[in-house]
Scaffold this active site. Structure first.
Site, PDB file in Angstrom:
ATOM      1  N   TYR A  14      12.405  29.485   5.872  1.00 27.35           N
ATOM      2  CA  TYR A  14      13.034  30.810   5.850  1.00 27.35           C
ATOM      3  C   TYR A  14      13.340  31.211   7.300  1.00 27.35           C
ATOM      4  O   TYR A  14      12.807  30.603   8.225  1.00 27.35           O
ATOM      5  CB  TYR A  14      12.189  31.867   5.096  1.00 27.35           C
ATOM      6  CG  TYR A  14      10.795  32.108   5.615  1.00 27.35           C
ATOM      7  CD1 TYR A  14      10.538  33.107   6.548  1.00 27.35           C
ATOM      8  CD2 TYR A  14       9.726  31.355   5.150  1.00 27.35           C
ATOM      9  CE1 TYR A  14       9.251  33.338   7.006  1.00 27.35           C
ATOM     10  CE2 TYR A  14       8.437  31.591   5.601  1.00 27.35           C
ATOM     11  CZ  TYR A  14       8.202  32.587   6.537  1.00 27.35           C
ATOM     12  OH  TYR A  14       6.935  32.819   6.984  1.00 27.35           O
ATOM     13  N   HIS A  55      11.041  27.475  10.997  1.00 28.95           N
ATOM     14  CA  HIS A  55      12.339  28.169  11.046  1.00 28.95           C
ATOM     15  C   HIS A  55      13.443  27.256  11.595  1.00 28.95           C
ATOM     16  O   HIS A  55      13.185  26.439  12.474  1.00 28.95           O
ATOM     17  CB  HIS A  55      12.222  29.431  11.904  1.00 28.95           C
ATOM     18  CG  HIS A  55      11.085  30.304  11.489  1.00 28.95           C
ATOM     19  ND1 HIS A  55      11.002  30.845  10.230  1.00 28.95           N
ATOM     20  CD2 HIS A  55       9.971  30.717  12.155  1.00 28.95           C
ATOM     21  CE1 HIS A  55       9.883  31.553  10.129  1.00 28.95           C
ATOM     22  NE2 HIS A  55       9.240  31.478  11.285  1.00 28.95           N
TER      23      HIS A  55
END
Ligand code: C5P
Length: 321
Positions: A249, A297
Site C-alpha cells: 500500500y 511501499h
C-alpha cells in the site's frame, strides 16, 4: 495586360481578405482564451492555476468525487472497505467499522475543519516529507510562506528550522507514529485498521491499552476540535488509481500528497526522495536499517508519479540538497 491587372487585383483583394480573416480569428481565439481564463478565475480560486478546478484542468487521476476526509455523514462502500481491511489484515467486519466511525463523530467534528475553494483565495500548501535531502536545503522560509504546512509522522522541526521551517498547521500520523501537538495544529489521522480508529477516541478520553505491531502511545495531546480522519476511499484511490496497485500500500507521505491535491489550490512538495542507496533516510536521524529501502511501499513508483506531476506543473517539487 488587362487580364494580368485583373489577376493582380483579385490577388490583392483576396490577400487583404485573408489578412483580416486571420486577424479576426486571432482576436477571436484570444478573447475565447481570456474568457475561459476569467471563468476559471471566477469559479475556482485566485492562484495562477487551481487544483480545485475540474472544468478547465482535467488531471487524469484527479477525482473530486473522492472525499478527502471522513465526515459523520460519509459512507465507505463495502468494496472500498474490502481494500482497506486487507492492508493491515483487519479481521473486523464492515458493520464493526461503521459502528466505530459513528462513535468517533460523537466526540470529533462531524465536518472536518478545512477551507473550501473560493474564487478570491489561493490555498497554498507545503507537503513536507522526511527525506534527508532537506538537510542544507534552506527551504525553511519557503515552506513557512505557504498557508498550510503539512508534516508527517516524526518529522522534526526544532533544530532544523532553516531547512524545514517552523510552521506546522497539520500533522499526519497513525497511532504507532503519534506525537504530542500544540493547540493550533490539526491532527490528521491515517487509520489502517479499526483499532486505529478506536485508538483515536481512547487516546483522547480514557487512554488506549491495546496492542499493535509496535509500541503505541496510550494517550495523545492535541486539540480534539481540530482532528481530521482521512477517508479510506482516498487511500485506496492513491493505491489503485495513482500507483496502479504497486507495493502493498502507499506510504503515508505519498497518500499525504494525494490528500493535499484534494484540499489545496497549489501544492509545494518538499522532502521526498531516497538516498543514493535507495533508502528512505530521514533528515533528523542517522539511518539504522540499511536494508529497509522503502519497505512495503512502492518507493520508485511513488517517486515517478511525483516527478510526472512536477513535469506537468500540477505540483511544485523541490528536490533538496
Ligand atoms: O519515514 P516516514 O514515513 O516518517 O516519512 C514520511 C514520508 O516521507 C514517507 O512516507 C515517504 O513518503 C517520504 N520520504 C521520502 N524519502 C525519504 C524519507 C521519507 O520520500 N528519504
Amino acid at each position: 495586360m488587362a487580364v494580368k491587372a485583373k489577376i493582380l487585383l483579385m490577388l490583392s483583394v483576396s490577400s487583404t481578405m485573408l489578412f483580416f480573416l486571420l486577424e479576426f480569428s486571432n482576436k477571436l481565439s484570444f478573447s475565447v482564451i481570456t474568457y475561459q481564463l476569467n471563468i476559471y478565475k471566477q469559479n475556482s480560486c485566485s492562484c495562477e492555476k487551481c487544483l480545485s478546478e475540474d472544468k478547465m484542468f482535467q488531471f487524469h487521476h484527479m477525482n473530486h468525487s473522492v472525499k478527502p476526509f471522513l465526515t459523520a455523514k460519509s459512507e465507505l462502500s463495502e468494496e472500498d472497505y474490502a481494500w482497506w481491511k486487507n492492508i493491515q489484515r483487519e479481521r473486523g467486519d464492515y458493520s464493526t467499522y461503521k459502528a466505530t466511525v459513528k462513535e468517533l463523530f460523537e466526540i470529533f467534528p462531524a465536518e472536518p475543519d478545512y477551507e473550501k475553494p473560493r474564487s478570491d483565495r489561493c490555498r497554498t500548501c507545503a507537503v513536507v516529507g522526511n527525506s534527508a535531502n532537506l538537510l542544507k536545503s534552506h527551504y525553511g522560509p519557503l515552506i513557512d510562506s505557504q498557508d498550510i504546512v503539512i508534516r508527517i509522522n516524526y518529522g522534526k522541526v526544532k533544530g532544523y528550522e532553516e531547512d524545514v521551517g517552523s510552521k506546522t498547521t497539520h500533522r499526519v500520523m497513525y497511532p504507532e507514529s503519534s506525537s504530542r501537538l500544540d493547540n493550533t495544529t490539526h491532527l490528521v489521522l491515517f487509520a489502517f485498521k479499526i483499532k486505529d480508529l478506536q485508538w483515536l477516541k481512547k487516546a483522547f478520553l480514557t487512554g488506549f491499552f491495546g496492542r499493535s505491531y509496535t509500541s503505541t502511545k496510550s494517550t495523545i495531546k492535541a486539540n480534539k476540535d481540530l482532528v481530521m480522519v482521512v477517508n479510506p476511499a482516498l487511500m485506496k484511490h492513491a493505491h489503485v488509481v495513482w500507483l496502479k496497485k504497486k507495493g502493498v500500500y502507499p506510504s503515508t507521505g505519498f497518500m499525504t500528497l494525494i490528500l493535499a491535491l484534494h484540499m489545496c489550490d497549489e501544492v509545494h512538495v518538499f522532502g521526498f526522495g531516497a538516498d543514493s542507496d535507495g533508502n528512505w533516510s530521514h533528515y533528523f536521524e542517522v539511518l539504522r536499517n540499511k536494508k529497509f529501502k522503502t519497505g512495503i511501499h512502492p518507493g520508485q513508483q511513488e517517486f515517478a508519479v511525483i516527478e510526472e506531476l512536477a513535469n506537468q506543473k500540477t505540483i511544485k517539487f523541490y528536490r533538496g540538497y
